[in-house]
Write a protein that holds these residues in place. Structure first.
Motif, PDB file in Angstrom:
ATOM      1  N   TYR A  81      46.149  62.459  27.849  1.00 39.10           N
ATOM      2  CA  TYR A  81      46.509  61.524  28.917  1.00 39.10           C
ATOM      3  C   TYR A  81      45.739  61.940  30.155  1.00 39.10           C
ATOM      4  N   ARG A 188      53.338  58.757  28.816  1.00 37.09           N
ATOM      5  CA  ARG A 188      53.461  58.794  30.284  1.00 37.09           C
ATOM      6  C   ARG A 188      52.684  57.649  30.926  1.00 37.09           C
ATOM      7  N   ASP A 257      51.300  61.675  35.567  1.00 39.41           N
ATOM      8  CA  ASP A 257      51.365  62.226  34.199  1.00 39.41           C
ATOM      9  C   ASP A 257      52.738  62.822  33.917  1.00 39.41           C
ATOM     10  N   ASN A 258      53.605  62.844  34.912  1.00 35.27           N
ATOM     11  CA  ASN A 258      54.969  63.341  34.702  1.00 35.27           C
ATOM     12  C   ASN A 258      55.994  62.215  34.790  1.00 35.27           C
ATOM     13  N   ASP A 267      59.276  66.617  32.229  1.00 38.82           N
ATOM     14  CA  ASP A 267      58.464  67.703  32.795  1.00 38.82           C
ATOM     15  C   ASP A 267      59.135  68.381  33.991  1.00 38.82           C
TER      16      ASP A 267
HETATM   17 MG    MG Z   1      53.312  67.553  33.181  1.00 37.90          MG
END
Ligand code: MG
Ligand code: AMP
Length: 489
Positions: A81, A188, A257-258, A267
């Motif tokens: 990702y 994500r 990305d979280n 995360d």
């Molecule tokens: Mg992360």
């Protein structure tokens, strides 16, 4: 467990993206841990997943879930990702230290959940890092994801945690741990951004179809399916953020990305729960500008949704992207107000209640009143009660607020006892304060895992009374103010 689990693990992701060039996902082999040993097994979650707790406790499971011995019929993968970190395009990231063993079918309807080992060694997406996770950050994620679930907030879960003698070097030498993270999805916002920024609309469409096929099969043949998918992410994110704000949770690293495509909290890094009320709370030591401060979270989620919506531009016309994004703010506000009204013991939110909520928060800020303690004590608050009043420096202002509050309560046909009982189901007695995790971490680093397991049980039922854990129901000790949590993990 090893036998039954191994037979049920599949990878629908691999079917959707048969890929050999590591551009989407890679087959990986977890690295062995030295002397792996259980820190904790989450039997409650095992039961929910239909995993036999005796099998979970077996040596075979320890080997499997520490990544130390993976049977031949499993094909662990790591997935790519990208994402925006602290508002800046970071380019390619990926499962740098997370390895998905496969999916397990759960319950009567066979809903699929990923079993993922976090900290199980390097992958093609590790860049220059070691693919490992230290014990302290793993304990924090293990406990907090279960605490969030206990609080009723959408989140990834944690099945078990393994410690080891394998060395890991951060600011100092530490030991490696592996957590088995369980989630309906690990996709994500950054997974979509990856293909969009590489100008790969076909791969992006395949990803959207994969998510729809797996999580929303009822939309599979719907011409509006991509609109519904984006709309769902907006709605679920608004719902998740409203919960974070109402419970006083700061995530700390809301990079794209979280952010989960299903709107689960994912995360866990330098998170924190609000203690002395301060809307400007920054719980990430590395976030010097406060981008991810508590107060900013609702707006940052919208920023992140914008980044996601941009990636849908090859699937949807601009007007539909805008239509989805415009739903965020009203949905967030509706959820948040409803949650706050419930915390105050109000059966319905009325427009005037906004003053009641905001005035209380403003007073709490001025006097740095502990957020969770205050709301828990409010459950039994009566006009003659001085305990809560004593928290406030501006007593007269608090008295005025209390007068409005009791007037508002008197409009409801609800006895004090019934109201208190209801309020106790939404105002937790226990939250995972940093100092509690710190106590469990320090004991665990000395080889004593009892506090991790004790906190797990408490945090899984945070609204209940735990007579043996009264010490965790009060204000944090003075030394707690010195705890600083960085991204280093
Ligand atoms: Mg992360
Ligand atoms: P995080 O800040 O934990 O969300 O991680 C951001 C990115 O860095 C993700 O792609 C992670 O997989 C990667 N990453 C973080 N720590 C490590 C590590 N110790 N080894 C490999 N990759 C890592």
């Amino acid at each position: 467990m090893s036998s039954s689990l191994v037979h049920t693990l599949k990878h629908h992701f691999l079917d959707a993206f048969a890929d050999d060039d590591n551009s989407v996902c890679s087959r990986v082999v977890p690295q062995k841990l030295e002397n792996p040993r259980w820190v904790s097994r989450n039997d409650a979650l095992a039961n929910e997943l239909g995993i036999d707790t005796k099998e979970l406790a077996s040596q075979a499971s320890l080997k499997l879930l520490s990544g130390s011995q993976i049977s031949d019929n499993l094909k662990p993968i790591a997935v790519v990702y990208s994402g925006h970190q602290f508002g800046v395009w970071a380019g390619q990231l990926g499962d740098g230290r997370a390895i998905t063993l496969g999916e397990i079918a759960v319950g009567q309807d066979g809903e699929l959940w990923d079993l993922q080992l976090k900290g199980a060694g390097s992958t093609p997406y590790s860049r220059f890092a070691d693919g490992r996770a230290v014990l302290r950050s793993s304990i924090r994620e293990y406990l907090c994801s279960e605490a969030m679930h206990g609080l009723g907030i959408p989140t990834t879960r944690a099945l078990c945690l393994v410690d080891s003698d394998s060395p890991v070097y951060r600011e100092k030498a530490e030991t490696a741990a592996v957590i088995c993270r369980v989630a309906r999805s690990h996709i994500r916002f950054g997974s979509f951004e990856h293909f969009h920024h590489r100008n790969q609309p076909q791969a992006l469409k395949a990803l959207a179809d994969y998510v729809i096929n797996r999580h929303f099969p009822m939309w599979r043949n719907d011409t509006e399916r991509y609109f519904k998918l984006l709309q769902n992410t907006v709605t679920q994110t608004a719902y998740m953020i409203a919960h974070w704000q109402a419970v006083g949770f700061a995530h700390g690293v809301m990079n794209t990305d979280n952010m989960s495509i299903l709107g689960d909290t994912i995360d866990y890094g330098p998170f924190g729960f609000m203690e002395a009320y301060n809307p400007y709370l920054i719980c990430n030591h590395s976030d010097s500008n406060g981008r991810y401060s508590f107060k900013n979270q609702p707006a940052i989620a919208l920023w992140n949704l914008n980044a996601l919506a941009t990636t849908f531009s090859s699937l949807l016309p601009r007007e539909q992207l805008v239509e989805c994004l415009q739903q965020y703010e009203p949905q967030y506000l509706e959820h948040y107000r409803q949650l706050m009204a419930t915390k105050l013991g109000l059966q319905n939110y009325k427009p005037d209640d906004e003053h009641l909520i905001n005035d209380l928060l403003a007073l709490m800020e001025k006097s740095a009143v502990d957020y969770s303690l205050m709301f828990r004590r409010l459950c039994d608050f009566t006009p003659s009660d001085t305990r809560i009043r004593d928290y406030f420096l501006q007593r007269e202002q608090f008295d005025n607020w209390a007068k409005s509050y009791f007037n508002r309560l008197s409009l409801q046909a609800l006895t004090d006892t019934a109201r208190a009982e209801k309020m106790r189901t939404v105002n937790p007695k226990y939250i995972l304060r940093n100092y509690m995790a710190q106590i469990a971490i320090e004991k665990a680093q000395d080889g004593d895992y009892t506090e991790v397991n004790r906190l797990l049980k408490i945090m899984q039922n945070p609204y209940d009374e735990h007579p043996d854990a009264e010490e965790y129901a009060g204000l944090p000790p003075d030394w707690a103010t010195d705890i600083s949590v960085s991204c280093s993990s």
